[in-house]
Design a protein around this motif. Sequence first.
Motif, PDB file in Angstrom:
ATOM      1  N   ARG A 201      -5.880  -0.870  -6.738  1.00 45.82           N
ATOM      2  CA  ARG A 201      -6.793  -1.396  -7.759  1.00 45.82           C
ATOM      3  C   ARG A 201      -7.687  -0.296  -8.319  1.00 45.82           C
ATOM      4  O   ARG A 201      -7.886  -0.190  -9.541  1.00 45.82           O
ATOM      5  CB  ARG A 201      -7.659  -2.505  -7.163  1.00 45.82           C
ATOM      6  CG  ARG A 201      -8.558  -3.199  -8.180  1.00 45.82           C
ATOM      7  CD  ARG A 201      -9.574  -4.084  -7.505  1.00 45.82           C
ATOM      8  NE  ARG A 201     -10.572  -3.291  -6.802  1.00 45.82           N
ATOM      9  CZ  ARG A 201     -11.623  -2.743  -7.400  1.00 45.82           C
ATOM     10  NH1 ARG A 201     -11.800  -2.853  -8.697  1.00 45.82           N
ATOM     11  NH2 ARG A 201     -12.488  -2.046  -6.690  1.00 45.82           N
ATOM     12  N   ARG A 204      -5.753   1.915 -10.625  1.00 44.58           N
ATOM     13  CA  ARG A 204      -5.571   1.323 -11.949  1.00 44.58           C
ATOM     14  C   ARG A 204      -6.840   1.400 -12.776  1.00 44.58           C
ATOM     15  O   ARG A 204      -6.808   1.724 -13.977  1.00 44.58           O
ATOM     16  CB  ARG A 204      -5.129  -0.144 -11.803  1.00 44.58           C
ATOM     17  CG  ARG A 204      -3.712  -0.327 -11.300  1.00 44.58           C
ATOM     18  CD  ARG A 204      -3.241  -1.750 -11.535  1.00 44.58           C
ATOM     19  NE  ARG A 204      -4.083  -2.720 -10.842  1.00 44.58           N
ATOM     20  CZ  ARG A 204      -3.842  -3.203  -9.638  1.00 44.58           C
ATOM     21  NH1 ARG A 204      -2.777  -2.780  -8.966  1.00 44.58           N
ATOM     22  NH2 ARG A 204      -4.641  -4.095  -9.095  1.00 44.58           N
ATOM     23  N   GLU A 205      -7.993   1.103 -12.135  1.00 45.30           N
ATOM     24  CA  GLU A 205      -9.265   1.152 -12.864  1.00 45.30           C
ATOM     25  C   GLU A 205      -9.547   2.563 -13.363  1.00 45.30           C
ATOM     26  O   GLU A 205      -9.916   2.770 -14.533  1.00 45.30           O
ATOM     27  CB  GLU A 205     -10.402   0.678 -11.954  1.00 45.30           C
ATOM     28  CG  GLU A 205     -10.331  -0.787 -11.557  1.00 45.30           C
ATOM     29  CD  GLU A 205     -10.666  -1.713 -12.707  1.00 45.30           C
ATOM     30  OE1 GLU A 205     -11.316  -1.258 -13.665  1.00 45.30           O
ATOM     31  OE2 GLU A 205     -10.258  -2.888 -12.656  1.00 45.30           O
ATOM     32  N   ASP A 208      -7.133   3.447 -16.217  1.00 50.65           N
ATOM     33  CA  ASP A 208      -7.435   2.787 -17.480  1.00 50.65           C
ATOM     34  C   ASP A 208      -8.674   3.380 -18.137  1.00 50.65           C
ATOM     35  O   ASP A 208      -8.703   3.608 -19.356  1.00 50.65           O
ATOM     36  CB  ASP A 208      -7.646   1.291 -17.254  1.00 50.65           C
ATOM     37  CG  ASP A 208      -6.363   0.595 -16.837  1.00 50.65           C
ATOM     38  OD1 ASP A 208      -5.289   1.212 -16.995  1.00 50.65           O
ATOM     39  OD2 ASP A 208      -6.432  -0.547 -16.352  1.00 50.65           O
ATOM     40  N   ASN A 310     -11.149  -9.709 -16.792  1.00 42.31           N
ATOM     41  CA  ASN A 310     -11.111  -8.259 -16.616  1.00 42.31           C
ATOM     42  C   ASN A 310      -9.684  -7.734 -16.685  1.00 42.31           C
ATOM     43  O   ASN A 310      -9.436  -6.656 -17.229  1.00 42.31           O
ATOM     44  CB  ASN A 310     -11.737  -7.898 -15.262  1.00 42.31           C
ATOM     45  CG  ASN A 310     -11.724  -6.409 -14.995  1.00 42.31           C
ATOM     46  OD1 ASN A 310     -10.914  -5.929 -14.214  1.00 42.31           O
ATOM     47  ND2 ASN A 310     -12.614  -5.672 -15.648  1.00 42.31           N
ATOM     48  N   ALA A 311      -8.730  -8.511 -16.140  1.00 41.47           N
ATOM     49  CA  ALA A 311      -7.333  -8.090 -16.208  1.00 41.47           C
ATOM     50  C   ALA A 311      -6.855  -8.006 -17.658  1.00 41.47           C
ATOM     51  O   ALA A 311      -6.170  -7.051 -18.049  1.00 41.47           O
ATOM     52  CB  ALA A 311      -6.456  -9.053 -15.408  1.00 41.47           C
ATOM     53  N   ARG A 314      -8.348  -4.894 -19.312  1.00 40.86           N
ATOM     54  CA  ARG A 314      -7.725  -3.636 -18.895  1.00 40.86           C
ATOM     55  C   ARG A 314      -6.304  -3.511 -19.451  1.00 40.86           C
ATOM     56  O   ARG A 314      -5.861  -2.412 -19.790  1.00 40.86           O
ATOM     57  CB  ARG A 314      -7.694  -3.549 -17.370  1.00 40.86           C
ATOM     58  CG  ARG A 314      -9.076  -3.454 -16.726  1.00 40.86           C
ATOM     59  CD  ARG A 314      -9.860  -2.279 -17.224  1.00 40.86           C
ATOM     60  NE  ARG A 314     -11.117  -2.114 -16.506  1.00 40.86           N
ATOM     61  CZ  ARG A 314     -12.095  -1.326 -16.894  1.00 40.86           C
ATOM     62  NH1 ARG A 314     -11.987  -0.621 -18.033  1.00 40.86           N
ATOM     63  NH2 ARG A 314     -13.212  -1.215 -16.183  1.00 40.86           N
ATOM     64  N   ILE A 315      -5.582  -4.636 -19.540  1.00 41.77           N
ATOM     65  CA  ILE A 315      -4.236  -4.580 -20.125  1.00 41.77           C
ATOM     66  C   ILE A 315      -4.313  -4.171 -21.584  1.00 41.77           C
ATOM     67  O   ILE A 315      -3.530  -3.324 -22.059  1.00 41.77           O
ATOM     68  CB  ILE A 315      -3.536  -5.944 -19.972  1.00 41.77           C
ATOM     69  CG1 ILE A 315      -3.223  -6.215 -18.492  1.00 41.77           C
ATOM     70  CG2 ILE A 315      -2.251  -5.990 -20.789  1.00 41.77           C
ATOM     71  CD1 ILE A 315      -2.699  -7.602 -18.224  1.00 41.77           C
ATOM     72  N   HIS A 364       1.506   4.476 -13.157  1.00 47.31           N
ATOM     73  CA  HIS A 364       0.598   3.548 -13.814  1.00 47.31           C
ATOM     74  C   HIS A 364       1.176   3.173 -15.185  1.00 47.31           C
ATOM     75  O   HIS A 364       2.356   2.939 -15.314  1.00 47.31           O
ATOM     76  CB  HIS A 364      -0.798   4.151 -13.907  1.00 47.31           C
ATOM     77  CG  HIS A 364      -1.331   4.562 -12.559  1.00 47.31           C
ATOM     78  ND1 HIS A 364      -1.632   3.659 -11.567  1.00 47.31           N
ATOM     79  CD2 HIS A 364      -1.571   5.792 -12.039  1.00 47.31           C
ATOM     80  CE1 HIS A 364      -2.064   4.300 -10.492  1.00 47.31           C
ATOM     81  NE2 HIS A 364      -2.025   5.589 -10.743  1.00 47.31           N
ATOM     82  N   GLY A 368       1.201  -0.523 -14.322  1.00 47.10           N
ATOM     83  CA  GLY A 368      -0.132  -1.010 -13.978  1.00 47.10           C
ATOM     84  C   GLY A 368      -0.474  -2.301 -14.691  1.00 47.10           C
ATOM     85  O   GLY A 368      -1.094  -3.209 -14.118  1.00 47.10           O
ATOM     86  N   GLU A 371       1.274  -5.119 -12.938  1.00 43.15           N
ATOM     87  CA  GLU A 371       0.621  -5.439 -11.666  1.00 43.15           C
ATOM     88  C   GLU A 371      -0.618  -6.296 -11.888  1.00 43.15           C
ATOM     89  O   GLU A 371      -0.884  -7.233 -11.130  1.00 43.15           O
ATOM     90  CB  GLU A 371       0.249  -4.155 -10.936  1.00 43.15           C
ATOM     91  CG  GLU A 371       1.444  -3.389 -10.385  1.00 43.15           C
ATOM     92  CD  GLU A 371       1.033  -2.079  -9.729  1.00 43.15           C
ATOM     93  OE1 GLU A 371      -0.161  -1.709  -9.861  1.00 43.15           O
ATOM     94  OE2 GLU A 371       1.879  -1.435  -9.104  1.00 43.15           O
ATOM     95  N   ARG A 372      -1.388  -5.985 -12.913  1.00 46.24           N
ATOM     96  CA  ARG A 372      -2.596  -6.776 -13.193  1.00 46.24           C
ATOM     97  C   ARG A 372      -2.234  -8.212 -13.548  1.00 46.24           C
ATOM     98  O   ARG A 372      -2.871  -9.163 -13.091  1.00 46.24           O
ATOM     99  CB  ARG A 372      -3.394  -6.136 -14.328  1.00 46.24           C
ATOM    100  CG  ARG A 372      -4.066  -4.836 -13.955  1.00 46.24           C
ATOM    101  CD  ARG A 372      -4.935  -4.340 -15.111  1.00 46.24           C
ATOM    102  NE  ARG A 372      -5.551  -3.067 -14.804  1.00 46.24           N
ATOM    103  CZ  ARG A 372      -6.658  -2.912 -14.095  1.00 46.24           C
ATOM    104  NH1 ARG A 372      -7.279  -3.993 -13.628  1.00 46.24           N
ATOM    105  NH2 ARG A 372      -7.159  -1.726 -13.867  1.00 46.24           N
TER     106      ARG A 372
END
Length: 410
Positions: A201, A204-205, A208, A310-311, A314-315, A364, A368, A371-372
């Motif tokens: 996680r 990924r953060e 991004d 939040n997902a 970020r996507i 990623h 990524g 995954e989110r």
Amino acid sequence: MTFKGVSPIDVVSALLVGLLFWFQPTPFLIPFTQLPIERQGLGWFANLLIGLAYAVPMAFRRTHPVPSALTILCGAGVHLLLEPANITLADFAVVAAVYAVTVYGPVWAHRLVLSLTLLGSFFIAIPTLTMGGAIRNDWATWGPFLGIVTYIMAVTLAVYGLALARRSQLAKMLSLMRIASDAQAAAKTERELAVLEERSRIAREMHDIVAHTLSVVIAQADGGRYAATKDPEASTRALATISDMARDALKDIRSIIGVLRESEGDEQPTLPQPIERDLETLVRNVRDSGVRVSFVRTGQSRTLPVGVGNAVYRICQEAITNSLKHAGPTPHITVLLQTTDAALLLQVDDDGRGAAAPSDGKGHGLIGMSERASAFGGSVTSGPRPGGGFRVLASIPIPHLDNSNRSEHD
């Protein structure tokens, strides 16, 4: 405490049994019987062998219960043949063997040893029937016989019952230890999985935030460099955008680091995580950097499960970054956020070269994003658009939740 698996107590017991057999001058008198039996003399070799057959297995009655019990029974059988009806204190090694093989040995072994011991009680008592010569049918003849048989059986069965209780107790203890060991292993596995999930996680953060910010900074730096000679104000705006984007990225990174520090007792407050309602701000910041990007939102806003907002943010951020990296120098990006009865749909299109990298070389990128979405039961599909360009489509199912359960920052 054990030494190479052999208990010191068993070693002392073995020495005691050997000393009792070799140096006890008179036989053991069984209660309720009055037999004028004197111990017969054995040859030194037979005396040594029988004593060793009694003593040595006693030291291994816990580590090797079956061979130990069978050896002691063999020694007792030879002793019975050479000295009929002469029971010494050392013969209680047979009872100890019954106890040990019942507690530590397999079921078939302790049943066999018990049966042989009970059978042996009759052979021990048989000589009492012929003490006066012919066998007479009176109490004086059969009384001692029945007394010896009853006494040996009673002692053997009592010891056998205690051994069964001890065996059951040990089985419960081993079961509890096994359960505790399994629980510890499961807890360790859960902790390791939690660490791996948290690392994924955070990766990924960080990806991004850093990748998106650097993409915008690069676009601004390139534009500002070309505009510096013709429009100084444009280069100034580009530098301002770079400064703002860098500060925002720094805040986000500090927020992530703050989460890591919480486990170390640091109570530093962390920034709220961006959610789907912040997509307009994200698009506006990218547009201010000189990229042609538009945002469209359709459908009625609904309550989202915690973490979905939040997902989605970020996507979208990663999809825009992907377009900036791979769509060419002047892409036109369109962001569409659609709320339906069953799902939240995010579509990011560009009109660039129609190519996008499946990952950034570190696992990623599009991976990524998938995954989110999959963390909330959703999916991400991506590929070239008909007529040119590239499309990223994310779909995340959303249940009907009461608005009162909505978190301010998701």
